[in-house]
Design a protein around this motif. Structure first.
Motif, PDB file in Angstrom:
ATOM      1  N   SER A   1     -39.800  47.194  -0.238  1.00 41.03           N
ATOM      2  CA  SER A   1     -39.548  45.758  -0.070  1.00 41.03           C
ATOM      3  C   SER A   1     -39.394  45.112  -1.441  1.00 41.03           C
ATOM      4  N   THR A   2     -38.337  44.342  -1.595  1.00 40.99           N
ATOM      5  CA  THR A   2     -38.088  43.637  -2.854  1.00 40.99           C
ATOM      6  C   THR A   2     -37.712  42.184  -2.571  1.00 40.99           C
ATOM      7  N   ARG A   3     -37.955  41.340  -3.553  1.00 38.82           N
ATOM      8  CA  ARG A   3     -37.577  39.929  -3.453  1.00 38.82           C
ATOM      9  C   ARG A   3     -36.288  39.726  -4.250  1.00 38.82           C
ATOM     10  N   VAL A   4     -35.282  39.145  -3.592  1.00 41.89           N
ATOM     11  CA  VAL A   4     -33.985  38.952  -4.241  1.00 41.89           C
ATOM     12  C   VAL A   4     -33.638  37.464  -4.266  1.00 41.89           C
ATOM     13  N   HIS A   5     -32.966  37.050  -5.329  1.00 40.89           N
ATOM     14  CA  HIS A   5     -32.456  35.684  -5.433  1.00 40.89           C
ATOM     15  C   HIS A   5     -31.049  35.641  -4.855  1.00 40.89           C
ATOM     16  N   THR A   6     -30.798  34.717  -3.971  1.00 43.87           N
ATOM     17  CA  THR A   6     -29.500  34.602  -3.331  1.00 43.87           C
ATOM     18  C   THR A   6     -29.236  33.147  -2.952  1.00 43.87           C
ATOM     19  N   THR A   7     -28.095  32.881  -2.383  1.00 47.28           N
ATOM     20  CA  THR A   7     -27.756  31.550  -1.868  1.00 47.28           C
ATOM     21  C   THR A   7     -27.553  31.662  -0.371  1.00 47.28           C
ATOM     22  N   LEU A   8     -28.260  30.821   0.386  1.00 46.97           N
ATOM     23  CA  LEU A   8     -28.202  30.883   1.844  1.00 46.97           C
ATOM     24  C   LEU A   8     -27.723  29.556   2.427  1.00 46.97           C
ATOM     25  N   THR A   9     -27.070  29.668   3.583  1.00 44.90           N
ATOM     26  CA  THR A   9     -26.665  28.495   4.356  1.00 44.90           C
ATOM     27  C   THR A   9     -27.369  28.558   5.694  1.00 44.90           C
ATOM     28  N   ILE A  10     -28.128  27.517   6.020  1.00 44.70           N
ATOM     29  CA  ILE A  10     -28.853  27.497   7.290  1.00 44.70           C
ATOM     30  C   ILE A  10     -28.434  26.295   8.125  1.00 44.70           C
ATOM     31  N   ARG A  11     -28.567  26.445   9.424  1.00 50.71           N
ATOM     32  CA  ARG A  11     -28.403  25.325  10.354  1.00 50.71           C
ATOM     33  C   ARG A  11     -29.791  24.730  10.543  1.00 50.71           C
ATOM     34  N   VAL A  12     -29.991  23.515  10.065  1.00 51.19           N
ATOM     35  CA  VAL A  12     -31.320  22.917   9.983  1.00 51.19           C
ATOM     36  C   VAL A  12     -31.945  22.759  11.363  1.00 51.19           C
ATOM     37  N   ALA A  13     -33.195  23.189  11.469  1.00 46.44           N
ATOM     38  CA  ALA A  13     -33.956  23.016  12.710  1.00 46.44           C
ATOM     39  C   ALA A  13     -35.111  22.045  12.504  1.00 46.44           C
ATOM     40  N   SER A  14     -35.775  22.132  11.345  1.00 46.12           N
ATOM     41  CA  SER A  14     -36.923  21.255  11.109  1.00 46.12           C
ATOM     42  C   SER A  14     -37.123  21.055   9.613  1.00 46.12           C
ATOM     43  N   LEU A  15     -37.837  19.973   9.269  1.00 49.04           N
ATOM     44  CA  LEU A  15     -38.129  19.655   7.881  1.00 49.04           C
ATOM     45  C   LEU A  15     -39.615  19.389   7.731  1.00 49.04           C
ATOM     46  N   GLU A  16     -40.155  19.748   6.582  1.00 49.13           N
ATOM     47  CA  GLU A  16     -41.547  19.450   6.252  1.00 49.13           C
ATOM     48  C   GLU A  16     -41.596  18.894   4.837  1.00 49.13           C
ATOM     49  N   PHE A  17     -42.073  17.649   4.726  1.00 47.27           N
ATOM     50  CA  PHE A  17     -42.121  16.987   3.423  1.00 47.27           C
ATOM     51  C   PHE A  17     -43.555  16.639   3.078  1.00 47.27           C
ATOM     52  N   ASP A  18     -43.989  17.055   1.883  1.00 52.10           N
ATOM     53  CA  ASP A  18     -45.330  16.736   1.391  1.00 52.10           C
ATOM     54  C   ASP A  18     -45.195  15.572   0.408  1.00 52.10           C
ATOM     55  N   PRO A  19     -45.610  14.354   0.803  1.00 48.84           N
ATOM     56  CA  PRO A  19     -45.419  13.195  -0.074  1.00 48.84           C
ATOM     57  C   PRO A  19     -46.247  13.250  -1.353  1.00 48.84           C
TER      58      PRO A  19
END
Length: 400
Positions: free
Chosen positions: A58-76
């Protein structure tokens, strides 16, 4: 926020590429992004590969992704924005339909695409214009305090953020032991000052409000200046003209609302967004108490007033909370967008979209999120009902 690229179609669809530069920009992004939008941003994805021998790694890779937004979480508090959804475009490391959460970061572009009729409506476009306005970054620091309690907050163009709450136990004044109280108070002031200095940039000249009941704020101001002289801190001493001491009923954050209404503060902050919004809410509440028919609140009542042409040229003001535009139901959002467009573009009235993160916006949310100051009085908007014709019936209950 910096606008890097934009392309809007005639039907209201299109995309923008934005470059967030400061934490405040994440709040604007939170209000712009909605479920079903397409969001493209840099991401870190854990990828599992299998070798020819059957072992996995298992490795962590940097990439660019496009998602169809389902939900948002904002920490003020930390201004962190997490956006979750299904991947919409296949990449070397991902397949369409897989879930991913994008963590939007400062100093990294993201592209937001909205499809569908009126997706980029006047409210969304206006928010981009406001987010990219350099004037919005002007902010004010505030310390609302009482003995043993201090709330350090920052007021920006869009919200009020509590940065630190400080509590220090201070012994009561007792006969023969006044020194214990004085030492406790000095420790409290020292802790509060150290906290404040970790938050602010002394190279930038901005107002610092010190508010408290009694003389606590004035004593804290004296402590700040004495500390600057004792330590030879010229930058801290240069803040002397920025320190504004005002009275508040308590040391709790909600008292900031009354602080912003004090004459010395309004005179100092008269050109800031939250000061203008606060004054509008004060004017509205004054009219509401007069009960002269020129101040109304609530969705149905305000819509009726707009239909009657009472929120237009000559002093009409529509006050609407930005929380209403975050509705996931497209029809509900479109209802409020069309109302604001009618007031501003057709009737010629003023529209104020107020932040639910400011005290003035919270007061408006308590009234249903929408209110209006009318150009002429209207009575009984809340009593009007649609007339329904009741058919006549004979003695046997049959319609005649």
């Amino acid at each position: 926020m910096r606008l890097t690229k934009q392309n809007f179609e005639r039907d209201g669809s299109g995309f923008v590429t934005l470059f967030p530069e400061e934490p405040e920009d994440m709040w604007y992004a939170y209000n712009l992004i909605r479920p079903n939008d397409l969001l493209r941003a840099s991401a870190i994805r854990r990828v599992t590969t299998e070798s020819s021998t059957g072992s996995t790694s298992s490795t962590r890779v940097h990439t660019t992704l496009t998602i169809r937004v389902a939900s948002l979480e904002f920490d003020p508090q930390s201004s962190q924005l997490h956006v979750s959804g299904r991947i919409a475009e296949e990449t070397k490391f991902t397949k369409v339909g897989q879930y991913h959460t994008l963590d939007l970061e400062l100093q990294r572009n993201f592209t937001l695409e909205k499809d569908g009729e009126e997706a980029w409506d006047s409210v969304a476009r206006g928010m981009i214009k406001e987010a990219c306005d350099p004037v919005k970054s002007a902010d004010v620091w505030a310390v609302v305090m009482q003995e043993g309690l201090a709330n350090v907050a920052v007021l920006t163009g869009a919200r009020t953020v509590l940065r630190q709450r400080i509590e220090v136990s201070i012994p009561r004044k007792r006969s023969g032991r006044a020194g214990d109280h004085d030492k406790g108070l000095e420790k409290f002031f020292q802790t509060t000052l150290e906290t404040l200095l970790r938050q602010i940039d002394l190279n930038v000249s901005k107002p610092i409000l010190l508010a408290s009941p009694g003389f606590t704020a004035a004593s804290f101001q004296k402590f700040i200046l004495d500390t600057a002289v004792r330590t030879g801190n010229k930058q801290l001493m240069a803040q002397k003209s920025n320190l504004v001491v005002v009275h508040s009923s308590s040391g709790h954050l909600h008292s900031l609302n009354e602080v912003l209404q004090s004459p010395e503060v309004t005179a100092r902050l008269k050109d800031t967004q939250y000061a203008r919004e606060g004054k509008l809410m004060d004017d509205f509440m004054t009219m509401l108490r007069k009960d002269d028919g020129r101040a109304w609140y609530g969705p149905n009542e305000v819509e009726k007033a707009v239909e009657k042409g009472a929120v237009g040229r000559g002093g009409g003001v529509l006050l609407i909370s930005n929380a209403l535009f975050r509705a996931q139901d497209v029809a509900i959002r479109r209802r409020w967008v069309r109302l604001t467009d009618k007031v501003r573009d057709v009737e010629g009235g003023e529209v104020r979209t107020m932040s639910s993160e400011h005290e003035s916006g919270k007061r408006l949310d308590g009234l249903g999120g929408i209110a209006a100051i009318l150009t002429f009085p209207l009575d009984d908007l809340d009593d009007e009902e649609t007339e329904v014709e009741i058919p006549n019936r004979n003695d046997n209950g049959l319609v005649v």
